[in-house]
Write an enzyme that holds these catalytic residues in place. Structure first.
Site, PDB file in Angstrom:
ATOM      1  N   GLY A 172       7.562  -2.341  -8.712  1.00  0.00           N
ATOM      2  CA  GLY A 172       6.205  -2.704  -8.293  1.00  0.00           C
ATOM      3  C   GLY A 172       5.536  -1.580  -7.532  1.00  0.00           C
ATOM      4  N   GLU A 195       6.435   0.604 -12.411  1.00  0.00           N
ATOM      5  CA  GLU A 195       5.220  -0.231 -12.379  1.00  0.00           C
ATOM      6  C   GLU A 195       4.827  -0.614 -13.805  1.00  0.00           C
ATOM      7  OE1 GLU A 195       2.919  -1.745 -10.159  1.00  0.00           O
ATOM      8  OE2 GLU A 195       2.118  -2.327 -12.117  1.00  0.00           O
ATOM      9  N   HIS A 432     -18.099  13.466  17.555  1.00  0.00           N
ATOM     10  CA  HIS A 432     -17.592  14.732  17.021  1.00  0.00           C
ATOM     11  C   HIS A 432     -16.549  15.302  17.977  1.00  0.00           C
ATOM     12  CE1 HIS A 432     -17.582  18.676  15.116  1.00  0.00           C
ATOM     13  NE2 HIS A 432     -17.677  19.199  16.332  1.00  0.00           N
TER      14      HIS A 432
END
Ligand code: FAD
Length: 447
Positions: A172, A195, A432
């Site tokens: 998976g 998968e 920032h």
């Protein structure tokens, strides 16, 4: 007589119970294991704790790029497990404290609905005005011979490992499989992900899933896509590749990461006539089932199986059951995959928009436009993509790959939720230097 009995103390149930308690309601919360549910005990929290350790371990090897020489380091897996247990215990104690402060009566037992206003707990029948089912989900066991055998781990049992396997097969390539693949690969295991679909992280924006695949492959994880696993036997995973060729991979750890299914059995739902299927209990946007007084939230409804969705849905259900006007809006639910790099998204994908025939504009910038991203990441890579309505410029979706994406995606969620058009969003001041400035740059690029 209770105002509400909540069944299941995961992030859906415990938050809902605490909320109802804080409203002054008489509340019982029934949990058969430990409060905190999947998320705290065997899900979000332990997985991210492991990933923090694996990341640091990898970064020790890359420290030279930052001008730091570390001559010797090693991974101490029992200590990784110990740290994870400590974090989980702290959070579980936090939940217990919250429930106590909120006057919630916690009953440690299995619960079963025995009537429209009755819940059977430990042989006693309790009367209640409302029932909120928040029983969550469990690992799926697809009909693959051997997948249920003792040697195959799942997300519930994998945390019992206290040494690093040398070869790991993960069945998976969804978010759970990818997070564990990242962990095991970073701590030195050879990892193969099998998968069935032609892409990983299905449901994500296609560009994200493609680029994530490439980055994880470069990090050393092997992916077998379009690959159907047909059996698991004593550590050997047998599969049929996309071209029809049979193959096998032998590992000392096989992990079933094929998804999760709602816990709907053993609850008495049939007897009281609640509309449900193996895919979950059917509810409206407030968590109402078809039976008055019976509500459901979280993974058991099969919708967006995520902790934050469970929490919001539980709170909405409590508000609605006591006369409030509230509902869950699904337009901007954030979703994160905590791989390294992580990916985060909110809103609609390009595939969604194309399928719905909605005209859209898009802009995409590399994460490296944000100085902070370059500071934080020597080998990092990533991008941010913004999708907006072609006519009105409303932000429809934001998809990002790169570390810190999970932290700034909330800005995208707020913009989408509030319906802020892209021109106005471009005027928002971002701090920032932050990685989130990449989102601002992408917003400014939408023309
Ligand atoms: P659960 O957390 O599953 O809780 C349900 C509870 O109900 C359980 O404690 C169970 O014991 C109890 N219960 C069930 N039946 C009964 C009964 N009859 N009587 C009494 N008690 C009962 N989500 C995220 O948002 N972010 C992540 O990063 C993330 N990572 C994850 C990683 C892994 C490995 C896994 C497995 C899941 C992850 N999830 C993540 C998903 C997340 O854990 C779930 O979406 C979330 O826990 C759902 O909450 P819930 O309250 O609906 O159910």
């Amino acid at each position: 007589m209770y105002d509400v009995i909540v069944i299941g103390a995961g992030p859906g149930g415990y938050e809902a119970a605490a909320h109802a308690g804080q409203m002054g309601k008489k509340v019982a919360l029934v949990e058969e294991k430990r409060v905190g549910g999947t998320c705290l005990n065997v899900g979000c929290i332990p997985a991210k704790a492991w990933l923090r350790s694996s990341r640091l371990y990898r970064e020790c090897g890359e420290a030279k790029l930052f001008g730091v020489e570390i001559s010797s380091y090693r991974l101490d897996m029992p200590a990784v497990v110990e740290r994870k247990n400590r974090i989980v215990s702290t959070l579980v104690r936090g939940v217990e404290g919250l429930l106590k402060r909120s006057d919630v009566e916690v009953l440690s037992s299995h619960a079963r609905i025995s009537g429209r206003n009755q819940v059977e707990v430990g042989g006693k029948v309790l009367e209640t005005a409302n029932i909120l089912v928040a029983t969550g989900s469990r690992p799926a066991k697809p009909p693959i011979p051997g997948i249920g055998s003792e040697g195959v781990l799942d997300s519930g049992t994998v945390f019992e490992l206290d040494e690093v396997p040398s070869r790991v097969a993960i069945i998976g390539g969804g978010y759970i499989g990818l997070e564990f693949a990242t962990f095991f690969s970073e701590v030195g295991a050879e990892v193969v992900v099998l998968e069935m679909l032609p892409q990983v992280a299905s449901g994500c924006d296609g560009e994200i899933s493609e680029r994530l695949l490439r980055v994880l492959e470069r990090a050393g994880i092997t992916f077998k896509l379009s690959c159907r696993v047909v059996g698991v036997d004593a550590g050997t995973v047998r599969f049929v590749s996309g071209d029809g060729q049979p193959g096998s991979y032998t590992a000392d750890c096989v992990l079933n990461a094929t998804g999760r299914v709602p816990v709907v059995e053993g609850l008495g739902l049939e007897e009281v006539g609640v509309d449900f299927s193996a895919k979950g209990i059917r509810v409206d946007l407030q968590g109402k089932t078809n039976v008055p007084g019976i509500w459901a939230c979280g993974d058991v409804t099969g919708k967006h199986m995520l902790a934050h969705v469970a929490t919001r849905a539980g709170i909405v259900a409590v508000n609605a059951m006591f006369g409030g006007h509230d509902w869950v809006r699904y337009e901007a639910i954030p979703a994160v995959i905590y791989t390294h790099p992580e990916v985060a998204s909110a809103g609609r994908t390009e595939e969604d928009l194309k399928a719905a025939g909605i005209p859209y504009k898009k802009a995409s910038v590399p994460m490296g436009v944000a100085g902070r991203f370059l500071i934080e990441n020597e080998k990092g890579t990533g991008f941010v993509k913004v999708l907006t309505g072609a006519k009105h410029g409303e932000i429809l979706g934001v998809h990002a790959m790169g570390d810190s994406a999970s932290e700034f995606i909330v800005a995208a969620v707020a913009l989408i939720e509030a319906g802020v058009p892209v021109a106005r969003a471009g005027q928002v001041v971002f701090p920032h230097p932050t990685v989130g400035e990449a989102l601002r740059e992408a917003i400014l690029q939408v023309k």
